[in-house]
Design a protein around this motif. Structure first.
Motif, PDB file in Angstrom:
ATOM      1  N   ALA A  76       0.781  -1.233   0.000  1.00 21.96           N
ATOM      2  CA  ALA A  76       0.000   0.000   0.000  1.00 21.96           C
ATOM      3  C   ALA A  76       0.817   1.289   0.000  1.00 21.96           C
ATOM      4  CB  ALA A  76      -0.939   0.002   1.207  1.00 21.96           C
ATOM      5  N   SER A  77       2.057   1.262   0.461  1.00 22.40           N
ATOM      6  CA  SER A  77       2.756   2.533   0.698  1.00 22.40           C
ATOM      7  C   SER A  77       4.064   2.655  -0.094  1.00 22.40           C
ATOM      8  CB  SER A  77       3.051   2.687   2.190  1.00 22.40           C
ATOM      9  OG  SER A  77       3.930   1.660   2.614  1.00 22.40           O
ATOM     10  N   LEU A  78       4.011   2.418  -1.387  1.00 17.84           N
ATOM     11  CA  LEU A  78       5.231   2.477  -2.190  1.00 17.84           C
ATOM     12  C   LEU A  78       5.795   3.890  -2.286  1.00 17.84           C
ATOM     13  CD1 LEU A  78       4.299   0.173  -5.190  1.00 17.84           C
ATOM     14  CD2 LEU A  78       5.539  -0.406  -3.108  1.00 17.84           C
ATOM     15  N   THR A  79       7.126   3.976  -2.286  1.00 16.71           N
ATOM     16  CA  THR A  79       7.819   5.230  -2.520  1.00 16.71           C
ATOM     17  C   THR A  79       8.145   5.370  -4.004  1.00 16.71           C
ATOM     18  OG1 THR A  79       8.780   5.129  -0.319  1.00 16.71           O
ATOM     19  CG2 THR A  79       9.858   6.583  -1.895  1.00 16.71           C
ATOM     20  N   THR A  80       8.545   4.255  -4.629  1.00 20.43           N
ATOM     21  CA  THR A  80       8.874   4.230  -6.054  1.00 20.43           C
ATOM     22  C   THR A  80       8.213   3.021  -6.701  1.00 20.43           C
ATOM     23  OG1 THR A  80      11.038   5.215  -5.629  1.00 20.43           O
ATOM     24  CG2 THR A  80      10.760   4.120  -7.746  1.00 20.43           C
ATOM     25  N   TYR A  81       7.642   3.228  -7.889  1.00 23.60           N
ATOM     26  CA  TYR A  81       7.029   2.143  -8.664  1.00 23.60           C
ATOM     27  C   TYR A  81       7.247   2.472 -10.122  1.00 23.60           C
ATOM     28  CZ  TYR A  81       3.322  -0.934 -10.507  1.00 23.60           C
ATOM     29  OH  TYR A  81       2.613  -1.887 -11.191  1.00 23.60           O
ATOM     30  N   ARG A  82       8.024   1.650 -10.804  1.00 24.93           N
ATOM     31  CA  ARG A  82       8.250   1.815 -12.241  1.00 24.93           C
ATOM     32  C   ARG A  82       8.160   0.450 -12.894  1.00 24.93           C
ATOM     33  NH1 ARG A  82      12.909   4.067 -10.291  1.00 24.93           N
ATOM     34  NH2 ARG A  82      12.726   6.261  -9.830  1.00 24.93           N
ATOM     35  N   VAL A  83       7.329   0.332 -13.933  1.00 24.10           N
ATOM     36  CA  VAL A  83       7.168  -0.940 -14.636  1.00 24.10           C
ATOM     37  C   VAL A  83       7.085  -0.672 -16.130  1.00 24.10           C
ATOM     38  CG1 VAL A  83       5.682  -2.969 -14.961  1.00 24.10           C
ATOM     39  CG2 VAL A  83       5.962  -1.993 -12.681  1.00 24.10           C
ATOM     40  N   SER A  84       7.738  -1.530 -16.895  1.00 24.51           N
ATOM     41  CA  SER A  84       7.692  -1.466 -18.350  1.00 24.51           C
ATOM     42  C   SER A  84       7.178  -2.802 -18.871  1.00 24.51           C
ATOM     43  CB  SER A  84       9.097  -1.191 -18.895  1.00 24.51           C
ATOM     44  OG  SER A  84       9.089  -1.208 -20.296  1.00 24.51           O
ATOM     45  N   ARG A  85       6.387  -2.752 -19.961  1.00 26.81           N
ATOM     46  CA  ARG A  85       5.791  -3.978 -20.525  1.00 26.81           C
ATOM     47  C   ARG A  85       6.403  -4.304 -21.872  1.00 26.81           C
ATOM     48  NH1 ARG A  85      -0.435  -4.220 -22.330  1.00 26.81           N
ATOM     49  NH2 ARG A  85       0.390  -2.896 -23.969  1.00 26.81           N
ATOM     50  N   GLY A  86       6.653  -5.592 -22.088  1.00 25.25           N
ATOM     51  CA  GLY A  86       7.114  -6.082 -23.381  1.00 25.25           C
ATOM     52  C   GLY A  86       6.483  -7.433 -23.664  1.00 25.25           C
ATOM     53  N   GLY A  87       6.877  -8.054 -24.758  1.00 25.24           N
ATOM     54  CA  GLY A  87       6.349  -9.357 -25.133  1.00 25.24           C
ATOM     55  C   GLY A  87       5.415  -9.259 -26.325  1.00 25.24           C
ATOM     56  N   ASN A  88       4.653 -10.335 -26.541  1.00 28.56           N
ATOM     57  CA  ASN A  88       3.707 -10.418 -27.664  1.00 28.56           C
ATOM     58  C   ASN A  88       2.333 -10.800 -27.150  1.00 28.56           C
ATOM     59  OD1 ASN A  88       5.856 -10.000 -29.348  1.00 28.56           O
ATOM     60  ND2 ASN A  88       6.009 -12.125 -30.003  1.00 28.56           N
ATOM     61  N   ASP A  89       1.290 -10.199 -27.760  1.00 24.68           N
ATOM     62  CA  ASP A  89      -0.063 -10.590 -27.394  1.00 24.68           C
ATOM     63  C   ASP A  89      -0.377 -11.967 -27.975  1.00 24.68           C
ATOM     64  OD1 ASP A  89      -0.903 -10.313 -30.087  1.00 24.68           O
ATOM     65  OD2 ASP A  89      -1.698  -8.299 -29.745  1.00 24.68           O
ATOM     66  N   HIS A  90      -1.572 -12.474 -27.725  1.00 21.71           N
ATOM     67  CA  HIS A  90      -1.904 -13.829 -28.149  1.00 21.71           C
ATOM     68  C   HIS A  90      -2.263 -13.945 -29.630  1.00 21.71           C
ATOM     69  CE1 HIS A  90      -5.254 -12.026 -25.882  1.00 21.71           C
ATOM     70  NE2 HIS A  90      -6.082 -12.608 -26.737  1.00 21.71           N
ATOM     71  N   ALA A  91      -2.074 -12.878 -30.386  1.00 30.50           N
ATOM     72  CA  ALA A  91      -2.136 -12.960 -31.849  1.00 30.50           C
ATOM     73  C   ALA A  91      -0.723 -12.911 -32.431  1.00 30.50           C
ATOM     74  CB  ALA A  91      -2.976 -11.824 -32.418  1.00 30.50           C
ATOM     75  N   GLY A  92       0.288 -12.814 -31.557  1.00 32.36           N
ATOM     76  CA  GLY A  92       1.676 -12.788 -31.995  1.00 32.36           C
ATOM     77  C   GLY A  92       2.225 -11.401 -32.269  1.00 32.36           C
ATOM     78  N   ALA A  93       1.432 -10.367 -32.075  1.00 34.10           N
ATOM     79  CA  ALA A  93       1.882  -8.991 -32.329  1.00 34.10           C
ATOM     80  C   ALA A  93       2.616  -8.451 -31.102  1.00 34.10           C
ATOM     81  CB  ALA A  93       0.692  -8.093 -32.644  1.00 34.10           C
ATOM     82  N   PRO A  94       3.731  -7.746 -31.321  1.00 27.97           N
ATOM     83  CA  PRO A  94       4.427  -7.141 -30.172  1.00 27.97           C
ATOM     84  C   PRO A  94       3.535  -6.105 -29.500  1.00 27.97           C
ATOM     85  CG  PRO A  94       5.662  -6.793 -32.230  1.00 27.97           C
ATOM     86  CD  PRO A  94       4.373  -7.455 -32.587  1.00 27.97           C
ATOM     87  N   PHE A  95       3.659  -6.012 -28.184  1.00 21.07           N
ATOM     88  CA  PHE A  95       2.918  -4.971 -27.480  1.00 21.07           C
ATOM     89  C   PHE A  95       3.416  -3.615 -27.938  1.00 21.07           C
ATOM     90  CE2 PHE A  95       2.291  -8.391 -24.271  1.00 21.07           C
ATOM     91  CZ  PHE A  95       0.907  -8.402 -24.318  1.00 21.07           C
ATOM     92  N   ALA A  96       2.502  -2.677 -28.084  1.00 15.16           N
ATOM     93  CA  ALA A  96       2.859  -1.321 -28.493  1.00 15.16           C
ATOM     94  C   ALA A  96       3.763  -0.696 -27.439  1.00 15.16           C
ATOM     95  CB  ALA A  96       1.599  -0.474 -28.660  1.00 15.16           C
ATOM     96  N   ALA A  97       4.658   0.171 -27.893  1.00 16.74           N
ATOM     97  CA  ALA A  97       5.531   0.881 -26.965  1.00 16.74           C
ATOM     98  C   ALA A  97       4.679   1.697 -26.009  1.00 16.74           C
ATOM     99  CB  ALA A  97       6.485   1.786 -27.730  1.00 16.74           C
ATOM    100  N   THR A  98       4.997   1.603 -24.729  1.00 19.09           N
ATOM    101  CA  THR A  98       4.258   2.359 -23.726  1.00 19.09           C
ATOM    102  C   THR A  98       5.234   3.101 -22.837  1.00 19.09           C
ATOM    103  OG1 THR A  98       4.266   0.493 -22.192  1.00 19.09           O
ATOM    104  CG2 THR A  98       2.346   0.710 -23.631  1.00 19.09           C
ATOM    105  N   ASN A  99       4.756   4.141 -22.227  1.00 22.79           N
ATOM    106  CA  ASN A  99       5.576   4.834 -21.242  1.00 22.79           C
ATOM    107  C   ASN A  99       5.724   3.953 -20.015  1.00 22.79           C
ATOM    108  OD1 ASN A  99       5.782   7.135 -22.833  1.00 22.79           O
ATOM    109  ND2 ASN A  99       3.871   7.968 -22.039  1.00 22.79           N
ATOM    110  N   VAL A 100       6.718   4.242 -19.226  1.00 18.65           N
ATOM    111  CA  VAL A 100       6.893   3.520 -17.972  1.00 18.65           C
ATOM    112  C   VAL A 100       5.698   3.816 -17.084  1.00 18.65           C
ATOM    113  CG1 VAL A 100       8.321   3.371 -15.899  1.00 18.65           C
ATOM    114  CG2 VAL A 100       9.398   3.550 -18.143  1.00 18.65           C
ATOM    115  N   ILE A 101       5.149   2.767 -16.485  1.00 15.40           N
ATOM    116  CA  ILE A 101       4.011   2.908 -15.573  1.00 15.40           C
ATOM    117  C   ILE A 101       4.577   3.314 -14.217  1.00 15.40           C
ATOM    118  CG2 ILE A 101       2.071   1.708 -14.493  1.00 15.40           C
ATOM    119  CD1 ILE A 101       2.344  -0.308 -16.939  1.00 15.40           C
TER     120      ILE A 101
END
Length: 161
Positions: A76-101
């Protein structure tokens, strides 16, 4: 900030170390439900003021109707949280570039027409003053009798710093 200092709470003990791994040993299924379910083999306990780097590699299977949604549940009390997503969806297409969450939000839907996907989530967390768990959760995006599955071999690699 120096590698051995935590601006919020003073010194942090740092020791170089090998990473740790957690692996899903059997498929985890959700059928006829859009309610998020934990993949408990990938739960990671995070102590007060701990910092971790992590990478989830999630192999999943779903059909086009139910699709797939996921969520990273955090303490519940995070000071820092950064996540990036990669991989392929279930149709085989790469995930679109996204900003860091930079903040925990709501479940993210992955909709496509195929069956097998690979989701890679890499991030850093610095916890606050409340210990808790980092949990990977998933469900069907649309309720359907054909199960959405997190497949065996999906894993979490992490290290504390």
């Amino acid at each position: 900030m120096a590698y051995n200092a935590n601006a919020t709470n003073g010194g942090v003990v740092y020791s170089p170390q090998e990473g740790y791994n957690k692996v899903v040993t059997a498929d985890v299924s959700v059928a006829s439900s859009t309610t998020l379910a934990d993949v408990s083999e990938l739960d990671l306990r995070i102590g007060k003021y701990e910092r971790i780097n992590f990478t989830y590699t999630i192999f999943y299977n779903t059909a086009a109707t139910p699709d797939f949604k996921y969520f990273l549940d955090t303490p519940a009390s995070l000071t820092t949280y950064r996540v990036s997503r990669g991989g392929n969806d279930h149709a085989g297409a790469p995930f679109a570039a996204t900003n860091v969450i930079t903040a925990e939000g709501s479940a993210i839907a992955v909709t496509a027409s195929g069956t097998d996907g690979c989701l890679i989530l890499s991030g850093t967390i610095e916890n606050g003053d409340t210990a808790g768990d980092l949990k990977f959760q998933f469900a069907q995006n649309t309720s359907d009798s054909t199960a959405a599955k997190v497949l065996e071999g999906s894993n979490l690699r992490y290290y504390r710093f």
